[in-house]
Design a protein around this motif. Structure first.
Motif, PDB file in Angstrom:
ATOM      1  N   ASP A   1      35.551 -17.417  55.862  1.00 49.31           N
ATOM      2  CA  ASP A   1      34.688 -18.108  54.901  1.00 49.31           C
ATOM      3  C   ASP A   1      35.076 -17.834  53.451  1.00 49.31           C
ATOM      4  OD1 ASP A   1      33.961 -15.458  54.858  1.00 49.31           O
ATOM      5  OD2 ASP A   1      31.804 -15.842  54.811  1.00 49.31           O
ATOM      6  N   ALA A   2      36.098 -16.971  53.234  1.00 50.38           N
ATOM      7  CA  ALA A   2      36.521 -16.627  51.879  1.00 50.38           C
ATOM      8  C   ALA A   2      37.845 -15.880  51.932  1.00 50.38           C
ATOM      9  CB  ALA A   2      35.474 -15.753  51.195  1.00 50.38           C
ATOM     10  N   MET A   3      38.531 -15.853  50.806  1.00 50.51           N
ATOM     11  CA  MET A   3      39.662 -14.952  50.635  1.00 50.51           C
ATOM     12  C   MET A   3      39.286 -13.986  49.521  1.00 50.51           C
ATOM     13  SD  MET A   3      42.726 -16.968  48.604  1.00 50.51           S
ATOM     14  CE  MET A   3      43.686 -15.469  48.402  1.00 50.51           C
ATOM     15  N   TYR A   4      40.026 -12.901  49.398  1.00 53.45           N
ATOM     16  CA  TYR A   4      39.657 -11.837  48.481  1.00 53.45           C
ATOM     17  C   TYR A   4      40.838 -11.436  47.616  1.00 53.45           C
ATOM     18  CZ  TYR A   4      35.757 -11.421  51.705  1.00 53.45           C
ATOM     19  OH  TYR A   4      34.669 -11.689  52.480  1.00 53.45           O
ATOM     20  N   PHE A   5      40.533 -11.092  46.356  1.00 55.29           N
ATOM     21  CA  PHE A   5      41.507 -10.555  45.418  1.00 55.29           C
ATOM     22  C   PHE A   5      41.075  -9.134  45.087  1.00 55.29           C
ATOM     23  CE2 PHE A   5      41.516 -15.103  44.954  1.00 55.29           C
ATOM     24  CZ  PHE A   5      42.861 -15.411  44.889  1.00 55.29           C
ATOM     25  N   ILE A   6      42.029  -8.234  45.000  1.00 55.59           N
ATOM     26  CA  ILE A   6      41.726  -6.824  44.755  1.00 55.59           C
ATOM     27  C   ILE A   6      41.886  -6.526  43.268  1.00 55.59           C
ATOM     28  CG2 ILE A   6      42.285  -4.434  45.346  1.00 55.59           C
ATOM     29  CD1 ILE A   6      43.636  -5.655  47.920  1.00 55.59           C
ATOM     30  N   ALA A   7      40.777  -6.284  42.595  1.00 54.74           N
ATOM     31  CA  ALA A   7      40.823  -5.904  41.184  1.00 54.74           C
ATOM     32  C   ALA A   7      41.248  -4.437  41.065  1.00 54.74           C
ATOM     33  CB  ALA A   7      39.469  -6.118  40.523  1.00 54.74           C
ATOM     34  N   ARG A   8      40.714  -3.609  41.958  1.00 51.37           N
ATOM     35  CA  ARG A   8      41.034  -2.182  41.998  1.00 51.37           C
ATOM     36  C   ARG A   8      40.837  -1.669  43.410  1.00 51.37           C
ATOM     37  NH1 ARG A   8      37.866  -0.406  36.833  1.00 51.37           N
ATOM     38  NH2 ARG A   8      36.432  -1.711  37.936  1.00 51.37           N
TER      39      ARG A   8
ATOM     40  N   PHE B   1      37.517   3.382  47.390  1.00 57.54           N
ATOM     41  CA  PHE B   1      36.547   2.567  46.672  1.00 57.54           C
ATOM     42  C   PHE B   1      37.340   1.411  46.087  1.00 57.54           C
ATOM     43  CE2 PHE B   1      34.246   6.552  46.735  1.00 57.54           C
ATOM     44  CZ  PHE B   1      32.943   6.129  46.979  1.00 57.54           C
ATOM     45  N   ALA B   2      36.801   0.201  46.170  1.00 58.41           N
ATOM     46  CA  ALA B   2      37.550  -0.961  45.688  1.00 58.41           C
ATOM     47  C   ALA B   2      36.608  -1.988  45.080  1.00 58.41           C
ATOM     48  CB  ALA B   2      38.341  -1.595  46.833  1.00 58.41           C
ATOM     49  N   GLU B   3      37.135  -2.715  44.118  1.00 58.71           N
ATOM     50  CA  GLU B   3      36.418  -3.842  43.522  1.00 58.71           C
ATOM     51  C   GLU B   3      37.132  -5.105  43.977  1.00 58.71           C
ATOM     52  OE1 GLU B   3      35.122  -5.719  39.202  1.00 58.71           O
ATOM     53  OE2 GLU B   3      36.311  -3.875  39.259  1.00 58.71           O
ATOM     54  N   LEU B   4      36.390  -5.993  44.615  1.00 64.24           N
ATOM     55  CA  LEU B   4      36.946  -7.223  45.158  1.00 64.24           C
ATOM     56  C   LEU B   4      36.358  -8.442  44.470  1.00 64.24           C
ATOM     57  CD1 LEU B   4      36.712  -6.436  48.988  1.00 64.24           C
ATOM     58  CD2 LEU B   4      38.659  -6.065  47.450  1.00 64.24           C
TER      59      LEU B   4
ATOM     60  N   ARG C   1      46.929  -3.557  47.672  1.00 62.03           N
ATOM     61  CA  ARG C   1      46.516  -2.750  46.520  1.00 62.03           C
ATOM     62  C   ARG C   1      46.150  -3.622  45.316  1.00 62.03           C
ATOM     63  NH1 ARG C   1      50.642   0.110  49.224  1.00 62.03           N
ATOM     64  NH2 ARG C   1      49.961   2.190  49.805  1.00 62.03           N
ATOM     65  N   ASP C   2      45.857  -2.946  44.207  1.00 57.16           N
ATOM     66  CA  ASP C   2      45.489  -3.620  42.956  1.00 57.16           C
ATOM     67  C   ASP C   2      46.334  -4.868  42.728  1.00 57.16           C
ATOM     68  OD1 ASP C   2      44.229  -1.157  42.803  1.00 57.16           O
ATOM     69  OD2 ASP C   2      44.907  -0.687  40.795  1.00 57.16           O
ATOM     70  N   GLY C   3      45.673  -5.987  42.452  1.00 55.81           N
ATOM     71  CA  GLY C   3      46.376  -7.232  42.180  1.00 55.81           C
ATOM     72  C   GLY C   3      46.737  -8.013  43.439  1.00 55.81           C
ATOM     73  N   GLY C   4      46.533  -7.408  44.600  1.00 57.69           N
ATOM     74  CA  GLY C   4      46.856  -8.083  45.849  1.00 57.69           C
ATOM     75  C   GLY C   4      45.738  -9.004  46.304  1.00 57.69           C
ATOM     76  N   TYR C   5      45.961  -9.656  47.400  1.00 59.67           N
ATOM     77  CA  TYR C   5      44.949 -10.550  47.968  1.00 59.67           C
ATOM     78  C   TYR C   5      45.084 -10.536  49.484  1.00 59.67           C
ATOM     79  CZ  TYR C   5      48.916 -13.762  48.131  1.00 59.67           C
ATOM     80  OH  TYR C   5      50.139 -14.327  48.371  1.00 59.67           O
ATOM     81  N   PHE C   6      44.048 -10.988  50.156  1.00 61.22           N
ATOM     82  CA  PHE C   6      44.059 -11.036  51.610  1.00 61.22           C
ATOM     83  C   PHE C   6      42.987 -12.009  52.077  1.00 61.22           C
ATOM     84  CE2 PHE C   6      41.140  -7.784  50.279  1.00 61.22           C
ATOM     85  CZ  PHE C   6      40.071  -7.863  51.162  1.00 61.22           C
ATOM     86  N   GLY C   7      43.095 -12.420  53.338  1.00 63.62           N
ATOM     87  CA  GLY C   7      42.106 -13.320  53.917  1.00 63.62           C
ATOM     88  C   GLY C   7      42.424 -14.793  53.755  1.00 63.62           C
ATOM     89  N   GLU C   8      43.545 -15.110  53.129  1.00 69.02           N
ATOM     90  CA  GLU C   8      43.889 -16.515  52.877  1.00 69.02           C
ATOM     91  C   GLU C   8      44.375 -17.231  54.132  1.00 69.02           C
ATOM     92  OE1 GLU C   8      47.805 -14.555  52.813  1.00 69.02           O
ATOM     93  OE2 GLU C   8      45.817 -13.945  52.183  1.00 69.02           O
ATOM     94  N   ARG C   9      44.943 -16.500  55.056  1.00 67.59           N
ATOM     95  CA  ARG C   9      45.534 -17.119  56.251  1.00 67.59           C
ATOM     96  C   ARG C   9      44.504 -17.940  57.036  1.00 67.59           C
ATOM     97  NH1 ARG C   9      46.936 -15.796  61.731  1.00 67.59           N
ATOM     98  NH2 ARG C   9      48.982 -16.635  62.204  1.00 67.59           N
ATOM     99  N   ALA C  10      43.336 -17.368  57.248  1.00 66.34           N
ATOM    100  CA  ALA C  10      42.295 -18.081  58.003  1.00 66.34           C
ATOM    101  C   ALA C  10      41.877 -19.363  57.287  1.00 66.34           C
ATOM    102  CB  ALA C  10      41.087 -17.171  58.232  1.00 66.34           C
ATOM    103  N   LEU C  11      41.872 -19.335  55.960  1.00 66.63           N
ATOM    104  CA  LEU C  11      41.496 -20.532  55.200  1.00 66.63           C
ATOM    105  C   LEU C  11      42.587 -21.589  55.265  1.00 66.63           C
ATOM    106  CD1 LEU C  11      39.896 -18.947  52.001  1.00 66.63           C
ATOM    107  CD2 LEU C  11      38.812 -19.563  54.160  1.00 66.63           C
ATOM    108  N   LEU C  12      43.838 -21.162  55.149  1.00 69.38           N
ATOM    109  CA  LEU C  12      44.949 -22.111  55.177  1.00 69.38           C
ATOM    110  C   LEU C  12      45.105 -22.763  56.544  1.00 69.38           C
ATOM    111  CD1 LEU C  12      47.593 -20.093  53.146  1.00 69.38           C
ATOM    112  CD2 LEU C  12      46.569 -22.275  52.476  1.00 69.38           C
ATOM    113  N   LEU C  13      44.912 -21.989  57.602  1.00 67.87           N
ATOM    114  CA  LEU C  13      45.122 -22.499  58.954  1.00 67.87           C
ATOM    115  C   LEU C  13      43.860 -23.039  59.601  1.00 67.87           C
ATOM    116  CD1 LEU C  13      47.474 -19.670  60.294  1.00 67.87           C
ATOM    117  CD2 LEU C  13      48.113 -21.891  59.309  1.00 67.87           C
TER     118      LEU C  13
END
Length: 120
Positions: A18-25, A96-99, A71-83
């Protein structure tokens, strides 16, 4: 924006994307839980594995396999949205992370506005 704590589950393998995520920290682990349910895994053991030294891929005693560490600046979760498919792996916070969360509808809007991005 959201803050996640170490070992907090972000999404499970097989869930609807339902979403993809970007890692701020911070650091996020992407893993295959194997045959166990994410709630039953020893996530602390998984989080201790170092992706750089896990070759071939090492399993925890529960059968989980670490696939990547984002890590910082990375992203994940896009595959499910694309496919348009269920999540192929699970994701949990290693630190601890900020997304930053990009919902599926907004993701689709970006693809419509930038067809070149969609082609990549």
């Amino acid at each position: 924006n959201s803050i996640v704590v170490p070992a907090e589950l972000i999404f499970k393998k097989g869930a609807v994307g339902d979403a993809m995520y970007f890692i701020a920290r911070g650091e996020i682990v992407i893993y295959n839980p194997g045959t166990a349910d994410d709630a039953e895994l020893d996530l602390n053991r998984l989080l201790c594995l170092s992706y750089e030294v896990v070759m071939p891929l090492e399993q925890t005693s529960d059968g989980a396999v670490l696939l990547s560490v984002e890590r910082d600046g990375g992203y994940f979760g896009e595959r499910a949205l694309l496919l348009g498919a269920p999540r192929a792996a699970s994701a949990a916070a290693r630190t601890f992370a900020e997304l930053l969360r990009l919902p599926s509808e907004d993701f689709k809007g970006v693809l419509k506005q930038h067809p070149a991005f969609a082609a990549e």
